[in-house]
Design a protein around this motif. Structure first.
Motif, PDB file in Angstrom:
ATOM      1  N   GLU A   1      19.527  46.972 -38.173  1.00  0.00           N
ATOM      2  CA  GLU A   1      18.621  47.079 -37.040  1.00  0.00           C
ATOM      3  C   GLU A   1      18.352  45.694 -36.473  1.00  0.00           C
ATOM      4  O   GLU A   1      18.713  44.671 -37.076  1.00  0.00           O
ATOM      5  CB  GLU A   1      17.318  47.758 -37.451  1.00  0.00           C
ATOM      6  CG  GLU A   1      16.584  47.045 -38.565  1.00  0.00           C
ATOM      7  CD  GLU A   1      15.386  47.825 -39.072  1.00  0.00           C
ATOM      8  OE1 GLU A   1      14.460  47.183 -39.609  1.00  0.00           O
ATOM      9  OE2 GLU A   1      15.371  49.065 -38.924  1.00  0.00           O
TER      10      GLU A   1
ATOM     11  N   ASP B   1      15.197  43.343 -34.903  1.00  0.00           N
ATOM     12  CA  ASP B   1      13.741  43.308 -34.785  1.00  0.00           C
ATOM     13  C   ASP B   1      13.312  42.792 -33.416  1.00  0.00           C
ATOM     14  O   ASP B   1      14.138  42.484 -32.545  1.00  0.00           O
ATOM     15  CB  ASP B   1      13.131  42.504 -35.929  1.00  0.00           C
ATOM     16  CG  ASP B   1      13.499  41.026 -35.890  1.00  0.00           C
ATOM     17  OD1 ASP B   1      14.003  40.550 -34.848  1.00  0.00           O
ATOM     18  OD2 ASP B   1      13.284  40.344 -36.910  1.00  0.00           O
TER      19      ASP B   1
ATOM     20  N   ARG C   1      18.879  46.990 -43.006  1.00  0.00           N
ATOM     21  CA  ARG C   1      17.821  47.867 -43.514  1.00  0.00           C
ATOM     22  C   ARG C   1      18.242  48.535 -44.814  1.00  0.00           C
ATOM     23  O   ARG C   1      17.423  48.781 -45.693  1.00  0.00           O
ATOM     24  CB  ARG C   1      17.476  48.915 -42.460  1.00  0.00           C
ATOM     25  CG  ARG C   1      16.393  49.893 -42.880  1.00  0.00           C
ATOM     26  CD  ARG C   1      15.794  50.629 -41.688  1.00  0.00           C
ATOM     27  NE  ARG C   1      16.811  51.229 -40.848  1.00  0.00           N
ATOM     28  CZ  ARG C   1      17.348  52.434 -41.063  1.00  0.00           C
ATOM     29  NH1 ARG C   1      16.987  53.132 -42.127  1.00  0.00           N
ATOM     30  NH2 ARG C   1      18.238  52.935 -40.241  1.00  0.00           N
ATOM     31  N   GLU C   2      19.545  48.823 -44.956  1.00  0.00           N
ATOM     32  CA  GLU C   2      20.041  49.431 -46.193  1.00  0.00           C
ATOM     33  C   GLU C   2      21.502  49.066 -46.406  1.00  0.00           C
ATOM     34  O   GLU C   2      22.321  49.184 -45.499  1.00  0.00           O
ATOM     35  CB  GLU C   2      19.894  50.957 -46.154  1.00  0.00           C
ATOM     36  CG  GLU C   2      20.305  51.629 -47.458  1.00  0.00           C
ATOM     37  CD  GLU C   2      20.049  53.125 -47.471  1.00  0.00           C
ATOM     38  OE1 GLU C   2      20.382  53.770 -48.484  1.00  0.00           O
ATOM     39  OE2 GLU C   2      19.539  53.654 -46.455  1.00  0.00           O
TER      40      GLU C   2
END
Length: 255
Positions: free
Chosen positions: A23, A25, A33-34
């Motif tokens: 992602e 920001d 994020r993962e």
């Protein structure tokens, strides 16, 4: 030999998917994020770039055997850009009467972009692979994908593979393809593959690349295009596809 380790230090389940989610920001910085390793692939971050996140898909097993089910889930957040790098190709070995599966699910949010420089997928003699790729693109999302299937290792006729791809852009089907190469007798007919055993493509989804025309280019019904090549060997084709991939990556801009 133990299998790959998932988040939390526990071994990944046999059909556990590798998960990549990035992602962007509010400051414009890209974040992972993962990054969850699966049973066959482990995502590893590469050196950071100011305009994108770069992730390597590192193989954790020698290849696909009968009963294997490789799964990959990719999510690109709004306005984010992800570059997937494959350090090496994948081989599906002799399944001895069995079958395996390779499944990728890709979601790209509005304004997001995925560049996936795939390496050759070799279907050795005796292998039988069902491969599916599902791509969902929101408005303004785009994806560039290089993909190569090689039927057999050197001197082999090659195994069986059925490769299905479905891409949906802004709620409408953009590319639906069912490439059935399971019957050697049929695929070797003139007008299908003939003597060729390598099938490679560069596909743009969500954007129609400009630039000079290519004799094997097909423009999709919506924003997108594909160039597909067939050949008796991989090196020459891979050079052509790499050059086209880099040109389209440049021509379609930073996203």
């Amino acid at each position: 030999m133990s299998g790959p380790t998932a988040a939390g230090g526990q071994a990944a389940e046999p059909h556990h998917p590798a998960v990549v989610a990035v992602e962007r920001d509010a400051s414009g910085r890209h974040l992972a994020r993962e990054l969850t390793p699966g049973a066959f692939l482990a995502p590893r971050p590469l050196l950071p770039c100011p305009d994108r996140m770069r992730i390597a898909l590192v193989g954790t097993r020698a290849g696909l055997l009968a009963g294997d089910d490789l799964r990959l889930h990719i999510t690109v957040g709004p306005g984010a850009r992800l570059e997937l790098v494959e350090p090496s190709g994948l081989v599906a070995y002799d399944h001895r009467g069995g079958a395996s599966a390779w499944r990728a699910v890709v979601h790209i949010a509005a304004g997001g972009r995925l560049d996936w420089d795939g390496q050759p997928f070799v279907i050795a003699h005796g292998a039988r692979v069902d491969r599916t790729t599902e791509v969902t693109l929101a408005p303004g999302a785009r994806m560039l994908w290089r993909d190569t299937l090689v039927l057999g290792r050197s001197g082999e006729r090659g195994g069986a593979v059925r490769a299905r791809t479905r891409a949906v852009h802004d709620g409408r089907e953009l590319l639906v393809e069912d490439l059935d190469l399971t019957d050697p007798g049929l695929r070797e007919l003139p007008g299908v593959l003939g003597p060729n055993r390598v099938v490679g493509s560069v596909t743009a989804l969500g954007v129609r690349p400009p630039g000079p025309p290519h004799p094997y280019r097909t423009d999709l019904a919506g924003p997108g295009a594909q160039v597909r090549l067939v050949d008796t060997g991989a090196p020459e084709m891979e050079a052509d596809l790499s050059a086209l991939y880099e040109r389209w990556r440049t021509e379609t801009g930073p996203g």
